[in-house]
Design a protein around this motif. Sequence first.
Motif, PDB file in Angstrom:
ATOM      1  N   GLU A 277       3.628  -3.367  -8.907  1.00 34.50           N
ATOM      2  CA  GLU A 277       3.531  -3.021 -10.327  1.00 34.50           C
ATOM      3  C   GLU A 277       3.013  -1.604 -10.530  1.00 34.50           C
ATOM      4  O   GLU A 277       3.506  -0.875 -11.394  1.00 34.50           O
ATOM      5  CB  GLU A 277       2.644  -4.023 -11.063  1.00 34.50           C
ATOM      6  CG  GLU A 277       3.304  -5.372 -11.237  1.00 34.50           C
ATOM      7  CD  GLU A 277       2.438  -6.339 -12.037  1.00 34.50           C
ATOM      8  OE1 GLU A 277       1.662  -5.880 -12.906  1.00 34.50           O
ATOM      9  OE2 GLU A 277       2.545  -7.545 -11.785  1.00 34.50           O
ATOM     10  N   ALA A 278       2.035  -1.191  -9.731  1.00 33.42           N
ATOM     11  CA  ALA A 278       1.494   0.164  -9.847  1.00 33.42           C
ATOM     12  C   ALA A 278       2.550   1.203  -9.460  1.00 33.42           C
ATOM     13  O   ALA A 278       2.677   2.242 -10.118  1.00 33.42           O
ATOM     14  CB  ALA A 278       0.254   0.322  -8.970  1.00 33.42           C
ATOM     15  N   VAL A 279       3.323   0.910  -8.416  1.00 34.12           N
ATOM     16  CA  VAL A 279       4.383   1.820  -7.985  1.00 34.12           C
ATOM     17  C   VAL A 279       5.450   1.928  -9.076  1.00 34.12           C
ATOM     18  O   VAL A 279       5.908   3.018  -9.411  1.00 34.12           O
ATOM     19  CB  VAL A 279       4.996   1.358  -6.650  1.00 34.12           C
ATOM     20  CG1 VAL A 279       6.219   2.193  -6.275  1.00 34.12           C
ATOM     21  CG2 VAL A 279       3.944   1.407  -5.538  1.00 34.12           C
TER      22      VAL A 279
ATOM     23  N   ASP B 173       0.878  -1.162   0.000  1.00 27.87           N
ATOM     24  CA  ASP B 173       0.000   0.000   0.000  1.00 27.87           C
ATOM     25  C   ASP B 173       0.913   1.209   0.000  1.00 27.87           C
ATOM     26  O   ASP B 173       1.687   1.420   0.941  1.00 27.87           O
ATOM     27  CB  ASP B 173      -0.886   0.022   1.255  1.00 27.87           C
ATOM     28  CG  ASP B 173      -2.031  -0.939   1.136  1.00 27.87           C
ATOM     29  OD1 ASP B 173      -2.844  -0.762   0.221  1.00 27.87           O
ATOM     30  OD2 ASP B 173      -2.114  -1.865   1.961  1.00 27.87           O
TER      31      ASP B 173
ATOM     32  N   LYS C 207       5.126   1.401 -12.304  1.00 31.22           N
ATOM     33  CA  LYS C 207       4.578   2.096 -13.483  1.00 31.22           C
ATOM     34  C   LYS C 207       4.501   3.598 -13.250  1.00 31.22           C
ATOM     35  O   LYS C 207       4.912   4.386 -14.114  1.00 31.22           O
ATOM     36  CB  LYS C 207       3.200   1.536 -13.816  1.00 31.22           C
ATOM     37  CG  LYS C 207       2.578   2.148 -15.040  1.00 31.22           C
ATOM     38  CD  LYS C 207       1.227   1.518 -15.347  1.00 31.22           C
ATOM     39  CE  LYS C 207       0.597   2.182 -16.556  1.00 31.22           C
ATOM     40  NZ  LYS C 207      -0.729   1.644 -16.841  1.00 31.22           N
ATOM     41  N   SER C 208       4.000   4.011 -12.094  1.00 30.01           N
ATOM     42  CA  SER C 208       3.867   5.455 -11.842  1.00 30.01           C
ATOM     43  C   SER C 208       5.231   6.127 -11.742  1.00 30.01           C
ATOM     44  O   SER C 208       5.410   7.249 -12.224  1.00 30.01           O
ATOM     45  CB  SER C 208       3.047   5.717 -10.580  1.00 30.01           C
ATOM     46  OG  SER C 208       3.744   5.283  -9.425  1.00 30.01           O
ATOM     47  N   HIS C 209       6.204   5.444 -11.151  1.00 32.12           N
ATOM     48  CA  HIS C 209       7.538   6.033 -11.058  1.00 32.12           C
ATOM     49  C   HIS C 209       8.250   6.039 -12.410  1.00 32.12           C
ATOM     50  O   HIS C 209       8.978   6.982 -12.710  1.00 32.12           O
ATOM     51  CB  HIS C 209       8.361   5.349  -9.965  1.00 32.12           C
ATOM     52  CG  HIS C 209       8.004   5.865  -8.609  1.00 32.12           C
ATOM     53  ND1 HIS C 209       6.866   5.468  -7.959  1.00 32.12           N
ATOM     54  CD2 HIS C 209       8.600   6.790  -7.830  1.00 32.12           C
ATOM     55  CE1 HIS C 209       6.787   6.111  -6.818  1.00 32.12           C
ATOM     56  NE2 HIS C 209       7.826   6.932  -6.709  1.00 32.12           N
TER      57      HIS C 209
ATOM     58  N   ASN D 177       1.475   8.369  -2.201  1.00 35.18           N
ATOM     59  CA  ASN D 177       2.493   9.327  -2.653  1.00 35.18           C
ATOM     60  C   ASN D 177       2.287  10.689  -1.989  1.00 35.18           C
ATOM     61  O   ASN D 177       1.362  10.876  -1.192  1.00 35.18           O
ATOM     62  CB  ASN D 177       2.517   9.422  -4.183  1.00 35.18           C
ATOM     63  CG  ASN D 177       1.265  10.023  -4.775  1.00 35.18           C
ATOM     64  OD1 ASN D 177       0.535  10.783  -4.131  1.00 35.18           O
ATOM     65  ND2 ASN D 177       0.995   9.700  -6.025  1.00 35.18           N
TER      66      ASN D 177
ATOM     67  N   GLU E 283      -2.244  10.205  -3.183  1.00 38.19           N
ATOM     68  CA  GLU E 283      -2.828   9.202  -4.071  1.00 38.19           C
ATOM     69  C   GLU E 283      -2.385   7.813  -3.626  1.00 38.19           C
ATOM     70  O   GLU E 283      -1.196   7.575  -3.407  1.00 38.19           O
ATOM     71  CB  GLU E 283      -2.378   9.458  -5.513  1.00 38.19           C
ATOM     72  CG  GLU E 283      -2.821  10.802  -6.028  1.00 38.19           C
ATOM     73  CD  GLU E 283      -2.101  11.235  -7.290  1.00 38.19           C
ATOM     74  OE1 GLU E 283      -2.640  12.107  -7.986  1.00 38.19           O
ATOM     75  OE2 GLU E 283      -0.998  10.730  -7.581  1.00 38.19           O
ATOM     76  N   HIS E 284      -3.338   6.928  -3.502  1.00 40.40           N
ATOM     77  CA  HIS E 284      -3.075   5.559  -3.051  1.00 40.40           C
ATOM     78  C   HIS E 284      -2.836   4.652  -4.246  1.00 40.40           C
ATOM     79  O   HIS E 284      -3.630   4.625  -5.185  1.00 40.40           O
ATOM     80  CB  HIS E 284      -4.259   5.050  -2.229  1.00 40.40           C
ATOM     81  CG  HIS E 284      -4.092   3.649  -1.754  1.00 40.40           C
ATOM     82  ND1 HIS E 284      -4.948   2.646  -2.117  1.00 40.40           N
ATOM     83  CD2 HIS E 284      -3.159   3.080  -0.958  1.00 40.40           C
ATOM     84  CE1 HIS E 284      -4.555   1.511  -1.554  1.00 40.40           C
ATOM     85  NE2 HIS E 284      -3.472   1.748  -0.844  1.00 40.40           N
ATOM     86  N   GLN E 285      -1.733   3.951  -4.195  1.00 38.17           N
ATOM     87  CA  GLN E 285      -1.426   2.944  -5.212  1.00 38.17           C
ATOM     88  C   GLN E 285      -1.308   1.613  -4.506  1.00 38.17           C
ATOM     89  O   GLN E 285      -0.725   1.530  -3.426  1.00 38.17           O
ATOM     90  CB  GLN E 285      -0.112   3.273  -5.927  1.00 38.17           C
ATOM     91  CG  GLN E 285      -0.151   4.600  -6.633  1.00 38.17           C
ATOM     92  CD  GLN E 285       1.227   5.090  -7.048  1.00 38.17           C
ATOM     93  OE1 GLN E 285       2.237   4.511  -6.715  1.00 38.17           O
ATOM     94  NE2 GLN E 285       1.251   6.178  -7.776  1.00 38.17           N
ATOM     95  N   GLN E 286      -1.846   0.588  -5.103  1.00 35.45           N
ATOM     96  CA  GLN E 286      -1.765  -0.726  -4.490  1.00 35.45           C
ATOM     97  C   GLN E 286      -0.973  -1.657  -5.391  1.00 35.45           C
ATOM     98  O   GLN E 286      -1.300  -1.831  -6.559  1.00 35.45           O
ATOM     99  CB  GLN E 286      -3.150  -1.310  -4.229  1.00 35.45           C
ATOM    100  CG  GLN E 286      -3.070  -2.532  -3.341  1.00 35.45           C
ATOM    101  CD  GLN E 286      -4.292  -2.677  -2.481  1.00 35.45           C
ATOM    102  OE1 GLN E 286      -5.353  -2.172  -2.789  1.00 35.45           O
ATOM    103  NE2 GLN E 286      -4.144  -3.387  -1.381  1.00 35.45           N
TER     104      GLN E 286
END
Length: 123
Positions: A46-48, A33, A50-52, A36, A40-43
Motif C-alpha cells: 500500500e505504501a509503494v 520492504d 501510494k508513493s508511486h 527507493n 527512503e524505506h517504504q514498508q
Amino acid sequence: MSDEIKALWQRMAEGWAAGSGERFAAVFAPDVDFVNVRGEHQQGREAVAKSHQTLFESRFRGTTLGVEEPAVRIVSADAAVVHVASTVDSETARLVRTHAQAVVERRDGAWLITAFHNMVPAS
C-alpha cells in the motif's frame, strides 16, 4: 520459473505506463520492504502504491518504465534474487536510469517481490 519471475517487471512497467500506483505495486508482496532511489524505506504494498501514485500524478506523469532483461538467480524452489536495470523516459528524454536488486518469493503459488532496493548507478 524464471519467465514467471521476469514477467513481474513487465507487469510493473504496464502499471507505470497506465499511471496506476495500484497496478504498479501489484507485483509486490503485501509486506514488501521497498527502498527507493533516494534511500527512503517504504514498508508494504500500500505504501509503494501510494508513493508511486503521487509520482504518476506529478513528476512522472506520462512517463514510461523501460526494463532491461532481468538477471534471475534461483536460490531455492520458492526464492530468487533478481538484478535489473531500468529507465524512466518521457516522450523526449531519459529522466533517470536505475538498477534494482530484488528478492522474489513464491507465496501461495504466485511469485511476488518481497524486498526491493533501487538505486541510481554512478555514471
